[in-house]
Design a protein around this motif. Structure first.
Motif, PDB file in Angstrom:
ATOM      1  N   THR A 200      32.998  37.702  31.769  1.00 40.67           N
ATOM      2  CA  THR A 200      33.853  38.792  31.303  1.00 40.67           C
ATOM      3  C   THR A 200      34.800  39.191  32.423  1.00 40.67           C
ATOM      4  OG1 THR A 200      32.062  39.604  29.889  1.00 40.67           O
ATOM      5  CG2 THR A 200      33.849  41.147  30.390  1.00 40.67           C
ATOM      6  N   PHE A 201      36.051  39.475  32.076  1.00 39.29           N
ATOM      7  CA  PHE A 201      37.027  39.950  33.059  1.00 39.29           C
ATOM      8  C   PHE A 201      36.872  41.461  33.240  1.00 39.29           C
ATOM      9  CE2 PHE A 201      38.900  36.208  30.974  1.00 39.29           C
ATOM     10  CZ  PHE A 201      39.039  35.381  32.081  1.00 39.29           C
ATOM     11  N   VAL A 202      36.784  41.875  34.490  1.00 39.62           N
ATOM     12  CA  VAL A 202      36.597  43.291  34.808  1.00 39.62           C
ATOM     13  C   VAL A 202      37.570  43.684  35.917  1.00 39.62           C
ATOM     14  CG1 VAL A 202      34.153  43.278  34.140  1.00 39.62           C
ATOM     15  CG2 VAL A 202      34.803  42.792  36.522  1.00 39.62           C
ATOM     16  N   PRO A 203      37.835  44.985  36.107  1.00 39.41           N
ATOM     17  CA  PRO A 203      38.721  45.418  37.199  1.00 39.41           C
ATOM     18  C   PRO A 203      38.158  45.025  38.566  1.00 39.41           C
ATOM     19  CG  PRO A 203      38.396  47.178  35.599  1.00 39.41           C
ATOM     20  CD  PRO A 203      37.411  46.108  35.250  1.00 39.41           C
ATOM     21  N   GLN A 204      39.048  44.821  39.509  1.00 39.57           N
ATOM     22  CA  GLN A 204      38.661  44.440  40.876  1.00 39.57           C
ATOM     23  C   GLN A 204      37.716  45.460  41.502  1.00 39.57           C
ATOM     24  OE1 GLN A 204      39.291  41.688  42.434  1.00 39.57           O
ATOM     25  NE2 GLN A 204      38.763  42.154  44.568  1.00 39.57           N
ATOM     26  N   SER A 205      37.801  46.702  41.086  1.00 40.65           N
ATOM     27  CA  SER A 205      36.962  47.755  41.662  1.00 40.65           C
ATOM     28  C   SER A 205      35.476  47.515  41.426  1.00 40.65           C
ATOM     29  CB  SER A 205      37.356  49.117  41.076  1.00 40.65           C
ATOM     30  OG  SER A 205      37.226  49.111  39.659  1.00 40.65           O
ATOM     31  N   GLU A 206      35.117  46.630  40.505  1.00 40.80           N
ATOM     32  CA  GLU A 206      33.710  46.343  40.231  1.00 40.80           C
ATOM     33  C   GLU A 206      33.104  45.337  41.221  1.00 40.80           C
ATOM     34  OE1 GLU A 206      32.383  45.824  36.264  1.00 40.80           O
ATOM     35  OE2 GLU A 206      33.794  47.281  35.427  1.00 40.80           O
ATOM     36  N   LEU A 207      33.937  44.791  42.117  1.00 37.01           N
ATOM     37  CA  LEU A 207      33.405  43.908  43.161  1.00 37.01           C
ATOM     38  C   LEU A 207      32.953  44.774  44.338  1.00 37.01           C
ATOM     39  CD1 LEU A 207      32.978  41.034  44.338  1.00 37.01           C
ATOM     40  CD2 LEU A 207      35.308  41.190  45.258  1.00 37.01           C
ATOM     41  N   PRO A 208      31.656  44.823  44.624  1.00 34.87           N
ATOM     42  CA  PRO A 208      31.176  45.672  45.721  1.00 34.87           C
ATOM     43  C   PRO A 208      31.728  45.223  47.080  1.00 34.87           C
ATOM     44  CG  PRO A 208      29.368  44.987  44.289  1.00 34.87           C
ATOM     45  CD  PRO A 208      30.556  44.167  43.903  1.00 34.87           C
ATOM     46  N   THR A 209      31.963  46.166  47.940  1.00 36.14           N
ATOM     47  CA  THR A 209      32.433  45.858  49.284  1.00 36.14           C
ATOM     48  C   THR A 209      31.438  44.944  49.994  1.00 36.14           C
ATOM     49  OG1 THR A 209      33.542  48.000  49.420  1.00 36.14           O
ATOM     50  CG2 THR A 209      33.113  46.854  51.491  1.00 36.14           C
ATOM     51  N   GLY A 210      31.958  43.872  50.576  1.00 32.46           N
ATOM     52  CA  GLY A 210      31.112  42.943  51.306  1.00 32.46           C
ATOM     53  C   GLY A 210      30.461  41.868  50.470  1.00 32.46           C
ATOM     54  N   GLN A 211      30.589  41.949  49.158  1.00 32.30           N
ATOM     55  CA  GLN A 211      29.998  40.934  48.276  1.00 32.30           C
ATOM     56  C   GLN A 211      30.923  39.737  48.153  1.00 32.30           C
ATOM     57  OE1 GLN A 211      27.399  39.867  47.035  1.00 32.30           O
ATOM     58  NE2 GLN A 211      27.234  39.883  44.815  1.00 32.30           N
ATOM     59  N   ALA A 212      30.390  38.528  48.277  1.00 28.49           N
ATOM     60  CA  ALA A 212      31.186  37.314  48.113  1.00 28.49           C
ATOM     61  C   ALA A 212      31.645  37.192  46.658  1.00 28.49           C
ATOM     62  CB  ALA A 212      30.369  36.088  48.506  1.00 28.49           C
ATOM     63  N   TYR A 213      32.934  36.962  46.488  1.00 31.11           N
ATOM     64  CA  TYR A 213      33.550  36.921  45.147  1.00 31.11           C
ATOM     65  C   TYR A 213      32.869  35.904  44.235  1.00 31.11           C
ATOM     66  CZ  TYR A 213      37.341  35.815  41.792  1.00 31.11           C
ATOM     67  OH  TYR A 213      38.095  35.557  40.666  1.00 31.11           O
TER      68      TYR A 213
END
Length: 246
Positions: free
Chosen positions: A47-60
């Motif tokens: 599912t496509f989600v906003p970039q803000s849902e990627l936690p800081t420091g988490q590998a994409y």
């Protein structure tokens, strides 16, 4: 360049045109993630989600694999990434699976390592070519005159997919030097020509093969029918773009 200015009539956008035009129009009103999700089939994953849902420091790539979501920014780069996901979901899932496995195996360091380098290169700048043998031989030798002039008629029997989303982004404002890293699909087990489809591409993405970086450079605006200027044979005399073989 804005999403509204993309010229969908260009041949390199052909695999993405139907979904891309609709998503680009929707993204003028809503987020890129939401616009892409509207074009996805009901059972499409991730599912496509906003970039803000990627936690800081988490590998994409690890995040996509673990959560089944693709953090997406409101820009051309992520828009084209999403379109490739929609058009070639099996191949993109395979790339993500291999990236995630390498991250688990080796962690995140100063360098990616040969396999992750190759995966990223193909994901960002790759293309897939289905062409007669003489064209492949000329391409591998960087014999540009044979490839594009002497054997020009054979391009009517050829199919080329631009897969890399960074290359698609660059092709939104095309320039002569843009070059794809072309991967040739192996023939099926029964012999005969390679099948050019999403499933066949996914199956061909073997880690031991990709780690060798089995790519051949192809200046894409040299492809017959892809750029008006290449109808003249001297288009290919530019050695800064059509570089001789080593």
């Amino acid at each position: 360049m804005s999403l509204a200015a993309i010229d969908w009539a260009q041949p390199w956008f052909a695999p993405y045109r139907a979904m891309g035009e609709a998503a680009a129009q929707a993204a003028l009103r809503i987020s890129v993630a939401a616009a892409l999700q509207r074009e996805a089939a009901p059972d499409f994953r991730p599912t496509f989600v906003p970039q803000s849902e990627l936690p800081t420091g988490q590998a994409y790539e690890a995040h996509i694999f673990q959560t089944g979501t693709v953090p997406t920014r409101d820009n051309l780069h992520d828009f084209f990434n999403g379109l490739v996901w929609l058009a070639f979901p099996e191949a993109k899932r395979r790339l993500n699976e291999l990236q995630a496995a390498e991250i688990v195996r080796a962690g995140i360091g100063a360098t990616r390592g040969p396999l992750r380098d190759a995966l990223t290169l193909f994901d960002e700048n790759g293309a897939v070519l289905d062409a007669p043998g003489p064209l492949w031989q000329a391409l591998a030798a960087r014999d540009w005159h044979t490839l594009f002039v002497t054997r020009r008629a054979l391009w009517s029997e050829t199919r080329l997919w631009v897969f890399g989303h960074a290359l698609l982004e660059k092709l939104a404002t095309p320039r002569k030097a843009l070059t794809a890293h072309v991967l040739r699909l192996p023939p099926p087990d029964g012999g005969g020509p390679a099948a050019l489809d999403d499933r066949s591409l996914a199956r061909s993405l073997a880690p031991e093969y990709l780690a060798q970086k089995p790519f051949v450079p192809l200046p894409v605006l040299g492809v017959p029918g892809w750029w008006a200027g290449n109808a003249a044979a001297n288009f290919y005399d530019d050695s800064k773009v059509f570089r001789p073989g080593r």
